[in-house]
Scaffold this motif. Structure first.
Motif, PDB file in Angstrom:
ATOM      1  N   LEU A   1       0.622  -1.696   0.352  1.00 42.67           N
ATOM      2  CA  LEU A   1      -0.237   0.070  -0.004  1.00 42.67           C
ATOM      3  C   LEU A   1       1.064   0.900   0.285  1.00 42.67           C
ATOM      4  O   LEU A   1       2.201   1.139   0.730  1.00 42.67           O
ATOM      5  CB  LEU A   1      -0.919  -0.044   1.646  1.00 42.67           C
TER       6      LEU A   1
ATOM      7  N   GLU B   1       0.351   4.775  -0.394  1.00 44.56           N
ATOM      8  CA  GLU B   1      -0.046   6.587   0.496  1.00 44.56           C
ATOM      9  C   GLU B   1       0.585   7.671  -0.216  1.00 44.56           C
ATOM     10  O   GLU B   1       1.645   7.501  -0.417  1.00 44.56           O
ATOM     11  CB  GLU B   1      -0.421   7.375   1.519  1.00 44.56           C
TER      12      GLU B   1
ATOM     13  N   SER C   1      -4.557   9.355  -0.656  1.00 38.31           N
ATOM     14  CA  SER C   1      -5.068   8.376  -1.381  1.00 38.31           C
ATOM     15  C   SER C   1      -4.402   7.211  -1.608  1.00 38.31           C
ATOM     16  O   SER C   1      -2.501   7.302  -0.575  1.00 38.31           O
ATOM     17  CB  SER C   1      -5.222   8.883  -2.943  1.00 38.31           C
ATOM     18  N   CYS C   2      -4.481   6.581  -1.599  1.00 43.09           N
ATOM     19  CA  CYS C   2      -3.299   4.594  -1.356  1.00 43.09           C
ATOM     20  C   CYS C   2      -3.888   4.172  -2.475  1.00 43.09           C
ATOM     21  O   CYS C   2      -5.121   3.714  -3.040  1.00 43.09           O
ATOM     22  CB  CYS C   2      -4.152   4.739   0.589  1.00 43.09           C
TER      23      CYS C   2
ATOM     24  N   CYS D   1      -2.651   0.493  -4.177  1.00 39.86           N
ATOM     25  CA  CYS D   1      -1.471  -0.874  -3.760  1.00 39.86           C
ATOM     26  C   CYS D   1      -0.837  -1.220  -5.535  1.00 39.86           C
ATOM     27  O   CYS D   1      -1.289  -0.963  -6.669  1.00 39.86           O
ATOM     28  CB  CYS D   1      -2.878  -2.054  -3.320  1.00 39.86           C
TER      29      CYS D   1
ATOM     30  N   TRP E   1      -8.341   3.893   7.213  1.00 47.39           N
ATOM     31  CA  TRP E   1      -6.672   4.889   7.588  1.00 47.39           C
ATOM     32  C   TRP E   1      -6.655   5.401   8.861  1.00 47.39           C
ATOM     33  O   TRP E   1      -8.077   5.190   9.996  1.00 47.39           O
ATOM     34  CB  TRP E   1      -7.927   6.004   7.194  1.00 47.39           C
TER      35      TRP E   1
ATOM     36  N   TYR F   1      -2.206   6.606   7.920  1.00 50.17           N
ATOM     37  CA  TYR F   1      -1.256   5.169   6.985  1.00 50.17           C
ATOM     38  C   TYR F   1      -2.934   4.335   6.581  1.00 50.17           C
ATOM     39  O   TYR F   1      -4.033   4.749   7.353  1.00 50.17           O
ATOM     40  CB  TYR F   1      -0.975   4.427   8.357  1.00 50.17           C
ATOM     41  N   CYS F   2      -2.612   4.629   4.784  1.00 54.47           N
ATOM     42  CA  CYS F   2      -3.758   2.621   4.681  1.00 54.47           C
ATOM     43  C   CYS F   2      -2.849   1.895   5.537  1.00 54.47           C
ATOM     44  O   CYS F   2      -2.644   1.626   5.169  1.00 54.47           O
ATOM     45  CB  CYS F   2      -3.895   3.430   3.898  1.00 54.47           C
TER      46      CYS F   2
ATOM     47  N   TRP G   1       0.093  -2.575   5.324  1.00 57.41           N
ATOM     48  CA  TRP G   1       0.249  -1.223   6.073  1.00 57.41           C
ATOM     49  C   TRP G   1       0.745  -0.685   5.226  1.00 57.41           C
ATOM     50  O   TRP G   1       2.146  -0.951   4.560  1.00 57.41           O
ATOM     51  CB  TRP G   1       0.409  -1.023   7.447  1.00 57.41           C
ATOM     52  N   GLY G   2       0.962   0.418   5.253  1.00 57.11           N
ATOM     53  CA  GLY G   2       1.425   1.499   3.989  1.00 57.11           C
ATOM     54  C   GLY G   2       2.464   2.049   4.586  1.00 57.11           C
ATOM     55  O   GLY G   2       2.210   1.945   5.825  1.00 57.11           O
TER      56      GLY G   2
ATOM     57  N   THR H   1       1.998   9.316   5.390  1.00 55.72           N
ATOM     58  CA  THR H   1       1.535  10.800   4.856  1.00 55.72           C
ATOM     59  C   THR H   1       1.666  11.060   5.667  1.00 55.72           C
ATOM     60  O   THR H   1       0.544  11.355   6.166  1.00 55.72           O
ATOM     61  CB  THR H   1       1.004  10.391   2.900  1.00 55.72           C
TER      62      THR H   1
END
Length: 127
Positions: A4, A6, A21-22, A24, A38, A96-97, A117-118, A121
Motif C-alpha cells: 500500500l 499513500e 489517496s492510497c 496498491c 485510514w 496510514y492506509c 499497512w502502508g 503520508t
C-alpha cells in the motif's frame, strides 16, 4: 503480497482541506478483496483509527473526524481515499492506509483488525 502506498499529505492552514489517496501494488492488489481503513499516529503514540470502509461500502468514522472527513473507495481503480475538510492543528499526524483480508467478519476501527499497512503520508496543519 499486497503493498500500500499513500500520497496526498502536506502542510495546510487550519480550516483547509486535503485529499489522501492510497494505491496498491503486488500480486494481491485487488481492493474488492479487502476492508480498508485510514489510521493516524504521532511519534511515540499509539496508532488511532480515523475511518474504515467495508467491502460493501459501509463506513465507520472516529468521533473526532465525523462530519469533516469522508472515506471512499474505487474498486475498479484500486483506490482508497480520505477527503479531509476543516482541518485542525490536532489533525497533524502521519496518516496510514490499511487493508483487512479477514472478510468473514466485520472489522472494527482498531489497528489489530488490519493486517496490511502502508508507509504513511504526513499531514501538518498550522494555526
Amino acid at each position: 503480497q499486497l503493498y500500500l502506498v499513500e500520497s496526498g499529505g502536506g502542510s495546510v492552514q487550519a480550516g483547509g482541506s486535503l485529499r489522501l489517496s492510497c494505491a496498491c501494488t503486488g500480486s494481491d492488489c485487488t481492493y474488492n478483496h479487502y476492508n480498508l481503513g485510514w489510521f493516524r499516529q504521532s511519534p511515540g503514540k499509539e496508532r488511532e483509527g480515523v475511518a474504515l470502509i467495508e467491502r460493501d461500502g459501509r463506513t465507520t468514522y472516529a468521533n473526532y473526524v465525523k462530519g469533516r472527513f469522508t472515506i471512499s473507495r474505487d474498486n475498479v481503480k484500486n483506490g482508497l481515499y480520505l477527503e479531509m475538510h476543516d482541518l485542525k492543528p490536532e489533525d497533524s499526524f502521519m496518516y496510514y492506509c490499511a487493508a483487512d483480508d479477514l472478510i468473514w467478519r466485520r472489522p472494527k476501527l482498531i489497528e489489530s483488525d488490519f493486517n496490511w499497512w502502508g508507509q504513511g503520508t504526513a499531514v501538518t496543519v498550522s494555526s
